[in-house]
Design a protein around this motif. Structure first.
Motif, PDB file in Angstrom:
ATOM      1  N   LEU A 240       0.581  -1.974   0.290  1.00 40.39           N
ATOM      2  CA  LEU A 240       0.204   0.125   0.333  1.00 40.39           C
ATOM      3  C   LEU A 240       0.640   1.130  -0.041  1.00 40.39           C
ATOM      4  CD1 LEU A 240      -3.154  -1.068   2.318  1.00 40.39           C
ATOM      5  CD2 LEU A 240      -2.864  -0.156  -0.057  1.00 40.39           C
ATOM      6  N   GLN A 241       2.031   1.446   0.746  1.00 38.11           N
ATOM      7  CA  GLN A 241       2.838   2.271   0.593  1.00 38.11           C
ATOM      8  C   GLN A 241       3.882   2.538  -0.719  1.00 38.11           C
ATOM      9  OE1 GLN A 241       3.321   4.628   3.212  1.00 38.11           O
ATOM     10  NE2 GLN A 241       2.379   3.404   4.489  1.00 38.11           N
ATOM     11  N   VAL A 242       3.662   1.648  -1.646  1.00 36.55           N
ATOM     12  CA  VAL A 242       4.081   2.139  -2.748  1.00 36.55           C
ATOM     13  C   VAL A 242       3.172   2.158  -3.817  1.00 36.55           C
ATOM     14  CG1 VAL A 242       4.802   0.363  -4.208  1.00 36.55           C
ATOM     15  CG2 VAL A 242       6.376  -0.334  -2.634  1.00 36.55           C
ATOM     16  N   VAL A 243       2.040   1.971  -3.971  1.00 36.29           N
ATOM     17  CA  VAL A 243       1.040   2.328  -4.222  1.00 36.29           C
ATOM     18  C   VAL A 243       0.841   4.219  -4.126  1.00 36.29           C
ATOM     19  CG1 VAL A 243      -1.833   2.184  -4.151  1.00 36.29           C
ATOM     20  CG2 VAL A 243      -0.148   0.117  -4.921  1.00 36.29           C
ATOM     21  N   ILE A 244       0.806   4.583  -2.792  1.00 36.17           N
ATOM     22  CA  ILE A 244      -0.053   5.496  -2.336  1.00 36.17           C
ATOM     23  C   ILE A 244       1.423   6.713  -3.293  1.00 36.17           C
ATOM     24  CG2 ILE A 244       0.975   7.350  -0.521  1.00 36.17           C
ATOM     25  CD1 ILE A 244      -0.279   5.198   1.137  1.00 36.17           C
ATOM     26  N   VAL A 245       2.424   6.069  -2.952  1.00 36.30           N
ATOM     27  CA  VAL A 245       4.145   6.446  -3.606  1.00 36.30           C
ATOM     28  C   VAL A 245       4.205   6.827  -5.145  1.00 36.30           C
ATOM     29  CG1 VAL A 245       6.636   6.832  -4.061  1.00 36.30           C
ATOM     30  CG2 VAL A 245       5.724   6.581  -1.900  1.00 36.30           C
ATOM     31  N   ASN A 246       2.788   6.468  -5.393  1.00 41.84           N
ATOM     32  CA  ASN A 246       2.897   5.777  -7.042  1.00 41.84           C
ATOM     33  C   ASN A 246       2.208   6.440  -7.459  1.00 41.84           C
ATOM     34  OD1 ASN A 246       5.146   4.092  -7.798  1.00 41.84           O
ATOM     35  ND2 ASN A 246       4.251   2.279  -7.673  1.00 41.84           N
ATOM     36  N   GLN A 247       0.840   6.918  -6.747  1.00 42.06           N
ATOM     37  CA  GLN A 247       0.293   8.511  -6.757  1.00 42.06           C
ATOM     38  C   GLN A 247       0.636   8.971  -6.687  1.00 42.06           C
ATOM     39  OE1 GLN A 247      -2.769   6.734  -4.240  1.00 42.06           O
ATOM     40  NE2 GLN A 247      -4.530   4.942  -5.571  1.00 42.06           N
ATOM     41  N   GLU A 248       1.650   9.446  -5.912  1.00 41.99           N
ATOM     42  CA  GLU A 248       1.750  10.852  -5.473  1.00 41.99           C
ATOM     43  C   GLU A 248       2.437  10.952  -6.810  1.00 41.99           C
ATOM     44  OE1 GLU A 248       3.884  10.370  -1.958  1.00 41.99           O
ATOM     45  OE2 GLU A 248       1.709  10.547  -0.793  1.00 41.99           O
ATOM     46  N   ASN A 249       3.757  10.497  -7.601  1.00 48.47           N
ATOM     47  CA  ASN A 249       4.232  11.111  -8.217  1.00 48.47           C
ATOM     48  C   ASN A 249       3.659  11.346  -9.356  1.00 48.47           C
ATOM     49  OD1 ASN A 249       6.526  10.541  -6.509  1.00 48.47           O
ATOM     50  ND2 ASN A 249       7.436   8.504  -7.472  1.00 48.47           N
ATOM     51  N   ILE A 250       2.235   9.985  -9.916  1.00 50.14           N
ATOM     52  CA  ILE A 250       1.946  10.789 -11.032  1.00 50.14           C
ATOM     53  C   ILE A 250       1.217  11.645 -10.328  1.00 50.14           C
ATOM     54  CG2 ILE A 250      -0.284   9.759 -12.387  1.00 50.14           C
ATOM     55  CD1 ILE A 250       0.642   7.241 -11.594  1.00 50.14           C
ATOM     56  N   SER A 251       0.792  12.199  -9.707  1.00 49.78           N
ATOM     57  CA  SER A 251       0.080  13.537  -9.651  1.00 49.78           C
ATOM     58  C   SER A 251       1.013  14.540  -9.944  1.00 49.78           C
ATOM     59  CB  SER A 251      -0.419  13.570  -8.194  1.00 49.78           C
ATOM     60  OG  SER A 251      -1.308  15.094  -7.874  1.00 49.78           O
ATOM     61  N   LYS A 252       1.981  14.354  -9.033  1.00 52.67           N
ATOM     62  CA  LYS A 252       2.866  15.437 -10.112  1.00 52.67           C
ATOM     63  C   LYS A 252       3.285  15.531 -10.905  1.00 52.67           C
ATOM     64  CE  LYS A 252       4.687  15.053  -5.148  1.00 52.67           C
ATOM     65  NZ  LYS A 252       6.761  14.673  -3.832  1.00 52.67           N
ATOM     66  N   ARG A 253       3.170  14.947 -11.816  1.00 53.78           N
ATOM     67  CA  ARG A 253       3.816  14.355 -13.322  1.00 53.78           C
ATOM     68  C   ARG A 253       2.807  14.572 -14.051  1.00 53.78           C
ATOM     69  NH1 ARG A 253       5.151   8.751 -15.322  1.00 53.78           N
ATOM     70  NH2 ARG A 253       5.921  10.386 -17.417  1.00 53.78           N
ATOM     71  N   LEU A 254       1.222  14.741 -13.365  1.00 54.07           N
ATOM     72  CA  LEU A 254       0.400  15.620 -14.412  1.00 54.07           C
ATOM     73  C   LEU A 254       0.056  16.500 -14.234  1.00 54.07           C
ATOM     74  CD1 LEU A 254      -2.269  14.951 -15.494  1.00 54.07           C
ATOM     75  CD2 LEU A 254      -3.351  14.455 -13.873  1.00 54.07           C
ATOM     76  N   ASP A 255       0.084  17.326 -12.428  1.00 46.71           N
ATOM     77  CA  ASP A 255       0.872  18.536 -12.348  1.00 46.71           C
ATOM     78  C   ASP A 255       1.599  18.977 -13.673  1.00 46.71           C
ATOM     79  OD1 ASP A 255      -1.096  18.358 -10.926  1.00 46.71           O
ATOM     80  OD2 ASP A 255      -0.070  18.540  -9.013  1.00 46.71           O
ATOM     81  N   LYS A 256       3.195  18.281 -13.578  1.00 46.29           N
ATOM     82  CA  LYS A 256       4.331  19.056 -14.596  1.00 46.29           C
ATOM     83  C   LYS A 256       2.988  19.252 -15.839  1.00 46.29           C
ATOM     84  CE  LYS A 256       7.664  17.620 -12.421  1.00 46.29           C
ATOM     85  NZ  LYS A 256       9.189  16.899 -12.529  1.00 46.29           N
ATOM     86  N   PHE A 257       3.305  18.357 -16.623  1.00 43.84           N
ATOM     87  CA  PHE A 257       1.856  18.848 -17.942  1.00 43.84           C
ATOM     88  C   PHE A 257       1.263  19.706 -17.735  1.00 43.84           C
ATOM     89  CE2 PHE A 257       3.356  13.547 -18.558  1.00 43.84           C
ATOM     90  CZ  PHE A 257       4.598  14.155 -18.766  1.00 43.84           C
ATOM     91  N   GLU A 258       0.317  19.168 -16.747  1.00 47.17           N
ATOM     92  CA  GLU A 258      -0.945  20.353 -16.575  1.00 47.17           C
ATOM     93  C   GLU A 258      -0.219  22.261 -17.072  1.00 47.17           C
ATOM     94  OE1 GLU A 258      -3.333  19.467 -13.666  1.00 47.17           O
ATOM     95  OE2 GLU A 258      -4.752  18.709 -15.108  1.00 47.17           O
ATOM     96  N   ASN A 259       0.494  22.585 -16.361  1.00 39.92           N
ATOM     97  CA  ASN A 259       1.873  23.612 -16.026  1.00 39.92           C
ATOM     98  C   ASN A 259       1.810  23.626 -17.947  1.00 39.92           C
ATOM     99  OD1 ASN A 259       0.990  24.416 -13.774  1.00 39.92           O
ATOM    100  ND2 ASN A 259       2.629  22.706 -13.012  1.00 39.92           N
ATOM    101  N   LYS A 260       2.897  22.641 -18.262  1.00 41.82           N
ATOM    102  CA  LYS A 260       3.256  23.124 -19.892  1.00 41.82           C
ATOM    103  C   LYS A 260       2.764  23.185 -20.503  1.00 41.82           C
ATOM    104  CE  LYS A 260       7.933  20.394 -19.381  1.00 41.82           C
ATOM    105  NZ  LYS A 260       8.278  19.288 -19.375  1.00 41.82           N
ATOM    106  N   LEU A 261       1.648  22.915 -20.203  1.00 42.47           N
ATOM    107  CA  LEU A 261       0.350  23.191 -21.335  1.00 42.47           C
ATOM    108  C   LEU A 261       0.114  24.291 -21.713  1.00 42.47           C
ATOM    109  CD1 LEU A 261      -1.629  19.503 -21.603  1.00 42.47           C
ATOM    110  CD2 LEU A 261       0.118  20.654 -23.464  1.00 42.47           C
ATOM    111  N   ASP A 262       0.180  24.758 -20.317  1.00 41.77           N
ATOM    112  CA  ASP A 262      -0.567  26.406 -19.508  1.00 41.77           C
ATOM    113  C   ASP A 262      -0.010  27.211 -20.585  1.00 41.77           C
ATOM    114  OD1 ASP A 262      -3.195  25.194 -18.659  1.00 41.77           O
ATOM    115  OD2 ASP A 262      -2.319  25.797 -16.438  1.00 41.77           O
TER     116      ASP A 262
END
Length: 72
Positions: A41-63
């Motif tokens: 579960l800790q691995v899943v949580i860390v992966n979800q946090e990393n995916i969220s950060k990467r998605l935020d980066k992509f959104e900022n680049k698109l903006d």
């Protein structure tokens, strides 16, 4: 384990040791399964946090990208 005449069962010290060993084994198995589940579960949580950060980066680049509509 002995059955007395009044239908009462008495346990010897060997029986108590065997019951204790069974209890320790079962608790050990459940503890191991719990720790493994918690680690996964800790691995899943860390992966979800990393995916969220990467998605935020992509959104900022698109903006930041100057998007123009093709029809204009």
């Amino acid at each position: 384990m002995t059955l007395e005449t009044n239908n009462r069962v008495s346990l010897t010290i060997g029986n108590w040791i065997a019951l204790g060993a069974i209890l320790v084994t079962v608790l050990g198995l459940f503890s191991s399964a719990y720790l493994n589940h918690d680690r996964l579960l800790q691995v899943v949580i860390v992966n979800q946090e990393n995916i969220s950060k990467r998605l935020d980066k992509f959104e900022n680049k698109l903006d930041a990208f100057p998007f123009t509509h093709p029809a204009r």
